[in-house]
Design a protein around this motif. Structure first.
Motif, short mmCIF file in Angstrom:
data_model
loop_
_atom_site.label_atom_id
_atom_site.label_comp_id
_atom_site.label_asym_id
_atom_site.label_seq_id
_atom_site.Cartn_x
_atom_site.Cartn_y
_atom_site.Cartn_z
N LYS A 80 2.65 -13.20 -5.81
CA LYS A 80 4.05 -12.85 -6.10
C LYS A 80 4.15 -11.64 -7.03
O LYS A 80 5.07 -10.83 -6.91
CB LYS A 80 4.78 -14.03 -6.74
N GLY A 81 3.24 -11.55 -7.97
CA GLY A 81 3.29 -10.46 -8.91
C GLY A 81 2.48 -9.25 -8.50
O GLY A 81 2.42 -8.26 -9.25
N LYS A 82 1.86 -9.32 -7.33
CA LYS A 82 0.94 -8.27 -6.91
C LYS A 82 1.39 -7.51 -5.67
O LYS A 82 0.72 -6.54 -5.28
CB LYS A 82 -0.43 -8.90 -6.61
N SER A 83 2.50 -7.91 -5.05
CA SER A 83 2.76 -7.45 -3.68
C SER A 83 4.04 -6.67 -3.47
O SER A 83 4.42 -6.40 -2.34
CB SER A 83 2.75 -8.66 -2.74
N HIS A 84 4.74 -6.30 -4.55
CA HIS A 84 5.93 -5.49 -4.35
C HIS A 84 5.57 -4.17 -3.68
O HIS A 84 4.45 -3.67 -3.82
CB HIS A 84 6.60 -5.22 -5.71
N ASP A 85 6.51 -3.60 -2.95
CA ASP A 85 6.30 -2.28 -2.36
C ASP A 85 5.78 -1.31 -3.43
O ASP A 85 6.27 -1.33 -4.57
CB ASP A 85 7.61 -1.73 -1.80
N THR A 86 4.83 -0.49 -3.06
CA THR A 86 4.22 0.56 -3.91
C THR A 86 3.25 0.01 -4.94
O THR A 86 2.77 0.77 -5.79
CB THR A 86 5.27 1.45 -4.64
N PHE A 87 2.89 -1.26 -4.89
CA PHE A 87 2.01 -1.86 -5.89
C PHE A 87 0.53 -1.69 -5.56
O PHE A 87 -0.31 -2.29 -6.23
CB PHE A 87 2.34 -3.34 -6.08
N ALA A 88 0.21 -0.86 -4.55
CA ALA A 88 -1.21 -0.65 -4.21
C ALA A 88 -1.46 0.81 -3.84
O ALA A 88 -1.85 1.12 -2.72
CB ALA A 88 -1.63 -1.57 -3.09
N PRO A 89 -1.27 1.75 -4.78
CA PRO A 89 -1.62 3.14 -4.49
C PRO A 89 -3.12 3.28 -4.22
O PRO A 89 -3.94 2.76 -4.99
CB PRO A 89 -1.22 3.88 -5.76
N MET A 90 -3.46 3.97 -3.14
CA MET A 90 -4.86 4.15 -2.73
C MET A 90 -5.15 5.62 -2.49
O MET A 90 -4.39 6.31 -1.84
CB MET A 90 -5.15 3.39 -1.43
N ILE B 51 0.83 -1.21 0.00
CA ILE B 51 0.00 0.00 0.00
C ILE B 51 0.87 1.26 0.00
O ILE B 51 1.85 1.35 0.74
CB ILE B 51 -0.94 0.00 1.22
N SER B 52 0.50 2.21 -0.83
CA SER B 52 1.22 3.48 -0.89
C SER B 52 0.25 4.61 -1.16
O SER B 52 -0.94 4.39 -1.41
CB SER B 52 2.31 3.43 -1.98
N GLY B 53 0.77 5.83 -1.11
CA GLY B 53 -0.06 6.99 -1.38
C GLY B 53 -0.39 7.13 -2.85
O GLY B 53 0.29 6.56 -3.71
N PRO B 54 -1.42 7.90 -3.17
CA PRO B 54 -1.90 7.99 -4.55
C PRO B 54 -0.92 8.64 -5.51
O PRO B 54 -1.01 8.41 -6.72
CB PRO B 54 -3.18 8.82 -4.42
N ASN B 55 -0.01 9.46 -4.99
CA ASN B 55 0.94 10.14 -5.85
C ASN B 55 2.39 9.76 -5.55
O ASN B 55 3.32 10.41 -6.06
CB ASN B 55 0.76 11.66 -5.72
N ASP B 56 2.57 8.74 -4.72
CA ASP B 56 3.92 8.26 -4.42
C ASP B 56 4.50 7.57 -5.66
O ASP B 56 3.76 7.02 -6.48
CB ASP B 56 3.90 7.27 -3.26
N PRO B 57 5.83 7.55 -5.81
CA PRO B 57 6.43 6.82 -6.92
C PRO B 57 6.08 5.33 -6.87
O PRO B 57 5.90 4.77 -5.78
CB PRO B 57 7.93 7.03 -6.72
#
Length: 282
Positions: free
Chosen positions: A171-181, A105-111
């Motif tokens: 495995k293909g869905k969980s890298h850091d920053t792969f869920a901007p919300m 999970i990351s912010g909507p405008n994070d890299p």
């Protein structure tokens, strides 16, 4: 009502976006926007606050994920009829369910990071659904009453990891920053019909996805009811409900994200995300 979280990563404060586009600080009212503060009673109390009475947040702070302390992120695969056709795959008889690590999970405008060894990092604009009250064995007719609100969700995916590295899609869905919300959580009362929202995603200014939640195979209500037969949905849990056509894997020839690429995502009434792709960090 538009609820958001602002500030440095890991130190976000709760906020409210007023009708003029001004962020108002809610930290004097609640500690954070989490499952604990998304109950109907809590949201009703927040609605009763005059936004003008809250401190204005000056400048342009970073916007964080719109919900903190998420218990689980559940995603639905092949849930748009036109996306299934694009992928040349049959529509499923039941929702295809997979998980994304909450650390993605990351912010909507994070890299957005391109993972080490990646050759097929892809985009997926999705309607995010945030649970507000515990849901276990709920009916489809009652399902939407358990929703606190909706947000934009980018289900970033590494297709080679997802499809060719054995095991589940996680495995293909969980890298850091792969869920901007985000950028914000729009409460359910402000979304007239979650099955009639225009959505789009562009890469470097070129529109790649231009769809609508109208073409969902399984509606939001159906998905919630279905999931609740297999697991308890708790306040603050997030459901990513699938993507319309136009993903990189569906292009001819296929197109994937590279360092420096910029994604812009929007869903009608739910705001906009903007992310630049960078190399994975340590």
């Amino acid at each position: 009502m538009k609820l958001l979280r602002f500030g440095d990563t890991g130190a976000e404060k709760p906020g409210l976006m007023d009708d003029t586009g001004q962020i108002r600080d809610l930290s004097g009212q609640i500690d954070d926007i989490t499952g604990d503060t998304l109950s109907p009673a809590s949201l009703e109390r927040l609605r009763g606050i005059d936004p003008a009475s809250l401190p204005a947040v000056e400048g342009a702070p970073r916007i964080g994920p719109c919900v903190g302390s998420v218990g689980k992120v559940i995603a639905i695969g092949l849930n748009y009829a036109d996306h299934a056709a694009e992928a040349n795959m049959a529509l499923p008889e039941e929702p295809i369910v997979f998980f994304k690590a909450t650390s993605s999970i990351s912010g909507p405008n994070d890299p957005v990071e391109i993972p080490r060894g990646s050759s097929k990092t892809d985009w997926e604009i999705e309607l995010g659904v945030v649970i507000g009250t515990r849901a276990k064995y709920v009916s489809e007719a009652d399902a939407l009453s358990h929703v606190a609100g909706y947000c934009i969700f980018n289900d970033v995916s590494e297709r080679d990891f997802q499809l060719h590295r054995s095991g589940q899609w996680v495995k293909g869905k969980s890298h850091d920053t792969f869920a901007p919300m985000g950028p914000w959580l729009v409460t359910a009362d402000a979304v007239a019909d979650p099955q009639n929202l225009a959505m789009s995603l562009s890469v470097n200014g070129q529109t790649m996805q231009d769809g609508s939640t109208r073409t969902m195979h399984f509606s939001v209500a159906t998905v919630i009811a279905h999931l609740s037969q297999f697991m308890t949905l708790n306040p603050g849990d997030v459901i990513a409900t699938g993507t319309p056509p136009g993903v990189g894997m569906g292009q001819k020839p296929q197109v994937y994200l590279r360092e420096g690429d910029e994604m812009v995502l929007s869903i009608e009434g739910l705001g906009e995300q903007r992310q630049t792709c960078i190399a994975a960090r340590d």
